[in-house]
Design an enzyme around this catalytic site. Structure first.
Site, PDB file in Angstrom:
ATOM      1  N   ARG A  81      -4.061  10.473   4.371  1.00  9.22           N
ATOM      2  CA  ARG A  81      -2.819  10.802   4.310  1.00  9.22           C
ATOM      3  C   ARG A  81      -1.877  10.971   3.035  1.00  9.22           C
ATOM      4  O   ARG A  81      -1.552  12.070   2.537  1.00  9.22           O
ATOM      5  CB  ARG A  81      -2.107  10.239   5.495  1.00  9.22           C
ATOM      6  CG  ARG A  81      -0.602  10.833   5.595  1.00  9.22           C
ATOM      7  CD  ARG A  81      -0.325  11.958   6.621  1.00  9.22           C
ATOM      8  NE  ARG A  81       1.078  12.305   6.567  1.00  9.22           N
ATOM      9  CZ  ARG A  81       1.404  13.385   7.207  1.00  9.22           C
ATOM     10  NH1 ARG A  81       0.310  14.070   7.828  1.00  9.22           N
ATOM     11  NH2 ARG A  81       2.538  13.739   7.426  1.00  9.22           N
ATOM     12  N   LYS A  94       0.840  -1.169  -0.047  1.00  9.30           N
ATOM     13  CA  LYS A  94       0.008   0.039   0.127  1.00  9.30           C
ATOM     14  C   LYS A  94       0.804   1.130  -0.005  1.00  9.30           C
ATOM     15  O   LYS A  94       0.737   2.261  -0.841  1.00  9.30           O
ATOM     16  CB  LYS A  94      -0.853  -0.105   1.400  1.00  9.30           C
ATOM     17  CG  LYS A  94      -1.670   1.262   1.515  1.00  9.30           C
ATOM     18  CD  LYS A  94      -2.418   1.315   2.781  1.00  9.30           C
ATOM     19  CE  LYS A  94      -1.911   1.737   3.962  1.00  9.30           C
ATOM     20  NZ  LYS A  94      -1.489   3.022   4.215  1.00  9.30           N
ATOM     21  N   ASN A  95       2.091   1.165   0.952  1.00  9.73           N
ATOM     22  CA  ASN A  95       2.744   2.600   0.954  1.00  9.73           C
ATOM     23  C   ASN A  95       3.652   2.598   0.024  1.00  9.73           C
ATOM     24  O   ASN A  95       4.467   3.682  -0.136  1.00  9.73           O
ATOM     25  CB  ASN A  95       3.379   2.463   2.363  1.00  9.73           C
ATOM     26  CG  ASN A  95       2.361   2.731   3.292  1.00  9.73           C
ATOM     27  OD1 ASN A  95       1.289   3.046   3.250  1.00  9.73           O
ATOM     28  ND2 ASN A  95       2.737   2.553   4.653  1.00  9.73           N
ATOM     29  N   ASP A 111       5.003  19.924   8.059  1.00  5.30           N
ATOM     30  CA  ASP A 111       5.990  21.305   8.027  1.00  5.30           C
ATOM     31  C   ASP A 111       7.236  20.825   7.029  1.00  5.30           C
ATOM     32  O   ASP A 111       7.958  21.546   6.518  1.00  5.30           O
ATOM     33  CB  ASP A 111       6.203  21.519   9.391  1.00  5.30           C
ATOM     34  CG  ASP A 111       6.845  20.281  10.279  1.00  5.30           C
ATOM     35  OD1 ASP A 111       6.143  19.334  10.307  1.00  5.30           O
ATOM     36  OD2 ASP A 111       7.727  20.644  10.957  1.00  5.30           O
ATOM     37  N   ARG A 168      -0.132  14.759  12.870  1.00  6.26           N
ATOM     38  CA  ARG A 168       0.554  14.552  11.600  1.00  6.26           C
ATOM     39  C   ARG A 168       0.853  15.668  10.735  1.00  6.26           C
ATOM     40  O   ARG A 168       0.117  15.780   9.584  1.00  6.26           O
ATOM     41  CB  ARG A 168      -0.174  13.329  10.819  1.00  6.26           C
ATOM     42  CG  ARG A 168      -0.282  11.821  11.680  1.00  6.26           C
ATOM     43  CD  ARG A 168      -0.839  11.001  10.855  1.00  6.26           C
ATOM     44  NE  ARG A 168       0.144  10.224  10.058  1.00  6.26           N
ATOM     45  CZ  ARG A 168      -0.050   9.513   9.298  1.00  6.26           C
ATOM     46  NH1 ARG A 168      -1.352   8.862   9.219  1.00  6.26           N
ATOM     47  NH2 ARG A 168       0.731   8.629   8.680  1.00  6.26           N
ATOM     48  N   ASP A 178       4.545   0.365  11.768  1.00  6.24           N
ATOM     49  CA  ASP A 178       3.302  -0.185  11.592  1.00  6.24           C
ATOM     50  C   ASP A 178       3.036  -1.321  11.751  1.00  6.24           C
ATOM     51  O   ASP A 178       1.923  -2.101  11.621  1.00  6.24           O
ATOM     52  CB  ASP A 178       3.366  -0.093   9.934  1.00  6.24           C
ATOM     53  CG  ASP A 178       3.220   1.770   9.484  1.00  6.24           C
ATOM     54  OD1 ASP A 178       3.441   1.693   8.416  1.00  6.24           O
ATOM     55  OD2 ASP A 178       2.943   2.294  10.331  1.00  6.24           O
ATOM     56  N   CYS A 235      -4.874   8.588   9.395  1.00  3.03           N
ATOM     57  CA  CYS A 235      -5.202   7.646  10.571  1.00  3.03           C
ATOM     58  C   CYS A 235      -5.298   8.701  11.887  1.00  3.03           C
ATOM     59  O   CYS A 235      -4.620   9.427  12.172  1.00  3.03           O
ATOM     60  CB  CYS A 235      -4.058   6.546  10.902  1.00  3.03           C
ATOM     61  SG  CYS A 235      -4.498   4.999  10.146  1.00  3.03           S
ATOM     62  N   ARG A 293      -8.605  -0.482   4.711  1.00  3.30           N
ATOM     63  CA  ARG A 293      -7.726   0.594   4.072  1.00  3.30           C
ATOM     64  C   ARG A 293      -6.328  -0.151   3.741  1.00  3.30           C
ATOM     65  O   ARG A 293      -5.690   0.424   2.829  1.00  3.30           O
ATOM     66  CB  ARG A 293      -7.630   2.071   5.022  1.00  3.30           C
ATOM     67  CG  ARG A 293      -8.639   2.830   5.134  1.00  3.30           C
ATOM     68  CD  ARG A 293      -8.186   3.749   5.897  1.00  3.30           C
ATOM     69  NE  ARG A 293      -7.129   4.744   5.454  1.00  3.30           N
ATOM     70  CZ  ARG A 293      -6.336   5.665   6.040  1.00  3.30           C
ATOM     71  NH1 ARG A 293      -6.590   5.866   7.426  1.00  3.30           N
ATOM     72  NH2 ARG A 293      -5.548   6.243   5.289  1.00  3.30           N
TER      73      ARG A 293
HETATM   74  C1  EPZ Z   1       4.048   7.273   6.082  1.00  2.00           C
HETATM   75  O1  EPZ Z   1       3.431   7.888   6.663  1.00  2.00           O
HETATM   76  C2  EPZ Z   1       3.316   5.552   5.995  1.00  2.00           C
HETATM   77  N1  EPZ Z   1       2.236   5.992   5.118  1.00  2.00           N
HETATM   78  C3  EPZ Z   1       2.946   5.414   7.503  1.00  2.00           C
HETATM   79  O2  EPZ Z   1       1.906   4.252   7.336  1.00  2.00           O
HETATM   80  C4  EPZ Z   1       4.031   4.934   8.250  1.00  2.00           C
HETATM   81  O3  EPZ Z   1       3.766   4.776   9.682  1.00  2.00           O
HETATM   82  C5  EPZ Z   1       5.060   6.174   8.306  1.00  2.00           C
HETATM   83  O4  EPZ Z   1       5.279   6.555   6.900  1.00  2.00           O
HETATM   84  C6  EPZ Z   1       6.247   5.659   8.929  1.00  2.00           C
HETATM   85  O5  EPZ Z   1       6.938   4.827   8.584  1.00  2.00           O
HETATM   86  C7  EPZ Z   1       2.426   5.885   3.971  1.00  2.00           C
HETATM   87  O6  EPZ Z   1       3.468   5.760   3.392  1.00  2.00           O
HETATM   88  C8  EPZ Z   1       1.236   6.335   2.999  1.00  2.00           C
HETATM   89  P1  EPZ Z   1       6.419  10.224   8.243  1.00  2.00           P
HETATM   90  P2  EPZ Z   1       4.178   9.447   6.864  1.00  2.00           P
HETATM   91  O7  EPZ Z   1       6.270  11.254   7.561  1.00  2.00           O
HETATM   92  O8  EPZ Z   1       4.779   9.756   5.494  1.00  2.00           O
HETATM   93  C9  EPZ Z   1       6.158  13.542  11.800  1.00  2.00           C
HETATM   94  C10 EPZ Z   1       0.078   2.752   7.710  1.00  2.00           C
HETATM   95  O9  EPZ Z   1      -0.395   2.265   8.606  1.00  2.00           O
HETATM   96  N2  EPZ Z   1       6.147  14.515  10.638  1.00  2.00           N
HETATM   97  O10 EPZ Z   1       7.621   9.377   8.144  1.00  2.00           O
HETATM   98  O11 EPZ Z   1       3.052  10.244   7.495  1.00  2.00           O
HETATM   99  C11 EPZ Z   1       5.005  12.573  11.748  1.00  2.00           C
HETATM  100  O12 EPZ Z   1       4.139  13.403  12.804  1.00  2.00           O
HETATM  101  C12 EPZ Z   1       0.670   4.016   7.645  1.00  2.00           C
HETATM  102  O13 EPZ Z   1       0.272   2.127   6.416  1.00  2.00           O
HETATM  103  C13 EPZ Z   1       6.186  16.089  10.859  1.00  2.00           C
HETATM  104  O14 EPZ Z   1       6.550  16.178  12.373  1.00  2.00           O
HETATM  105  O15 EPZ Z   1       5.141   9.380   8.104  1.00  2.00           O
HETATM  106  C14 EPZ Z   1       5.053  11.442  12.496  1.00  2.00           C
HETATM  107  O16 EPZ Z   1       5.383  11.641  14.122  1.00  2.00           O
HETATM  108  C15 EPZ Z   1       0.736   4.796   9.000  1.00  2.00           C
HETATM  109  N3  EPZ Z   1       6.439  16.845   9.861  1.00  2.00           N
HETATM  110  C16 EPZ Z   1       6.636  11.149  11.857  1.00  2.00           C
HETATM  111  O17 EPZ Z   1       7.163  12.413  11.507  1.00  2.00           O
HETATM  112  C17 EPZ Z   1       6.275  16.435   8.812  1.00  2.00           C
HETATM  113  O18 EPZ Z   1       6.309  17.248   7.673  1.00  2.00           O
HETATM  114  C18 EPZ Z   1       6.631  10.176  10.890  1.00  2.00           C
HETATM  115  O19 EPZ Z   1       5.999  10.701   9.705  1.00  2.00           O
HETATM  116  C19 EPZ Z   1       6.134  14.937   8.385  1.00  2.00           C
HETATM  117  C20 EPZ Z   1       5.939  13.807   9.623  1.00  2.00           C
END
Ligand code: EPZ
Length: 417
Positions: free
Chosen positions: A92, A22-23, A124, A121, A305, A116, A397
């Site tokens: 997202r 999916k990701n 920035d 999330r 995850d 989710c 999902r």
């Molecule tokens: C991706 O989400 C995945 N989703 C998530 O899978 C996964 O948990 C996550 O990466 C971490 O591996 C998809 O790929 C569609 P991040 P993403 O940006 O890109 C903070 C699932 O269950 N952050 O690495 O949103 C954020 O709040 C889903 O399949 C900022 O602060 O993850 C989080 O605490 C859930 N500012 C951390 O970084 C930003 O601009 C990780 O977020 C971006 C992120």
């Protein structure tokens, strides 16, 4: 709102095949509009989020066909650059279209994405990276307006190896003039898959899978056919389900190198695991032992995850485990539901202490997010008695007919409306 009804106690036994990730398929679908032609993706999973992404691409003017496991995107007529709020809020991953639209049409207009309920999330890091490429971004009244007429390659250092920010910047930089370097980039396998897909269209990207990704801007891209990598999270979910039922399961089309952190933890619980080129076989014929610690980290650390699914296994393990969730600030909500099933779990902020109990008891529980919901199904399979998991749509999902898959290897699970 759909539900799952599970009668616990059956050992899972047999073989399950994993489909595309999916990701991976979500950012790759967004990337397909960079090519003003036809892109074919093979091995795609039939998931709610995939259909949502297809709906957004069609809204933008693409013509999309989903036949079997092949998705064909004809992006010749993608003229629109605005995504309405109702579509943005479906998930997202809609945020990936920001970088893709700026690459394609030099502009984008969208609201903040949905997703989710696992914590704050923000985006920035996405916006900071895109601004480093000279993209003008205005945020007002919940909308984000981007203009990239004067986009140029640049060096970007991510404060945190954000998966989404890494992917969004890659998408925006593909056709930007000059070279872009992303430092402290996320290293997840799905990032490498996106690089390989973009390169198959004629992009010039290297370094995905390491913390430094280099993108040399190109003028044009061309048609492509590409096969999505297997879903390591679905594979890991099935493995956890086998452990809690003391079963014996072979997960096919699973890449062991993508699952090492989970496999090493499951070995610590006493399971025996054999792996081959594209399969993982697990056997666990007694109560799992607790492991000392599980700490979620960016890849190649233990994946956030798979944290809920592992906690379900640990909730019936022999001993106590401390689980620390370093990625999201509210990813233990599902433990309230596990406690209703008799689990002994104490949560303090980003730390959960799990004292294994002999048995969980079936109960009525509610899925609040995708992976927490999967954890409840795993708990129900191992529990005594009947478990009803409500709000099945969260689980749909990320899992394709999870009840059919688990039933095919002996799980007593049905979907009820
Ligand atoms: C991706 O989400 C995945 N989703 C998530 O899978 C996964 O948990 C996550 O990466 C971490 O591996 C998809 O790929 C569609 P991040 P993403 O940006 O890109 C903070 C699932 O269950 N952050 O690495 O949103 C954020 O709040 C889903 O399949 C900022 O602060 O993850 C989080 O605490 C859930 N500012 C951390 O970084 C930003 O601009 C990780 O977020 C971006 C992120």
């Amino acid at each position: 709102m759909g539900k799952f009804k599970i009668n616990g106690g059956n050992r899972l036994y047999g073989e399950l095949k994993v489909n595309g990730a999916k990701n991976s398929v979500l950012p790759i679908l967004a990337a397909s509009i960079l090519n003003e032609g036809i892109s074919v993706m093979h091995g795609c999973p039939k998931l709610k989020d995939v259909y949502s992404m297809i709906e957004i691409l069609e809204h933008l003017g693409a013509n999309v066909t989903f036949k079997g496991r092949d998705i064909i995107v004809d992006a010749r007529n993608v003229k629109d650059s605005e995504i309405p709020d109702n579509l943005m809020r479906t998930m997202r991953s809609s945020i990936f279209l920001m970088g893709a639209l700026i690459s394609r049409n030099k502009k984008a207009l969208m609201s903040f994405p949905g997703g989710c309920d696992i914590g704050h999330r923000p985006i920035d890091l996405h916006l900071k990276g895109l601004r480093r490429l000279g993209i003008k971004i205005e945020e007002s009244y919940g909308y984000i307006k981007c203009e990239g007429w004067k986009m140029k390659g640049n060096e970007i250092h991510l404060d945190f190896p954000s998966v989404g920010a890494t992917e969004n910047i890659m998408l925006a930089a593909v056709k930007a003039e000059g070279v872009t370097i992303i430092r402290n980039a996320a290293k997840e396998p799905e990032i490498e898959d996106l690089q390989n897909f973009l390169n198959s269209m004629g992009a010039k990207i290297s370094g995905a899978g390491t913390n430094t990704i280099i993108i040399e801007g190109v003028k044009r891209l061309h048609d492509t056919e590409y096969t999505i990598i297997p879903d390591r999270i679905v594979a890991g979910t099935y493995l956890c389900a086998a452990v809690i039922t003391k079963g014996e399961l072979t997960v096919v089309n699973a890449l062991k190198e993508h699952l090492e952190p989970l496999l090493s933890k499951l070995r610590e619980t006493g399971c025996s695991i054999q792996t081959g080129n594209d399969y993982i076989k697990i056997r666990c014929d007694k109560r799992p032992k607790a492991v000392d610690m599980v700490i979620t980290l960016p890849y190649p650390g233990f994946p956030t995850d798979l944290q809920p699914q592992m906690v379900s296994v640990l909730s019936v393990a022999d001993g106590t485990t401390i689980v620390t969730e370093t990625i999201f600030d509210n990813r233990f909500k599902y433990t309230e539901e596990l406690i209703r099933m008799g689990a002994d779990i104490k949560v303090e902020g980003r730390v959960a202490v799990i004292r294994g109990v002999e048995k969980l008891m079936g109960a009525k529980v509610v899925a609040r997010d995708l992976r927490g919901g999967a954890a409840l199904i795993i708990a129900g399979l191992g529990a005594e008695g009947t478990t009803i998991v409500e709000e099945a749509e969260h689980i749909d999902r990320g899992y394709e007919s999870i009840e059919k898959a688990l039933k095919s290897v002996g799980g007593d699970i049905v979907r009820i409306m």
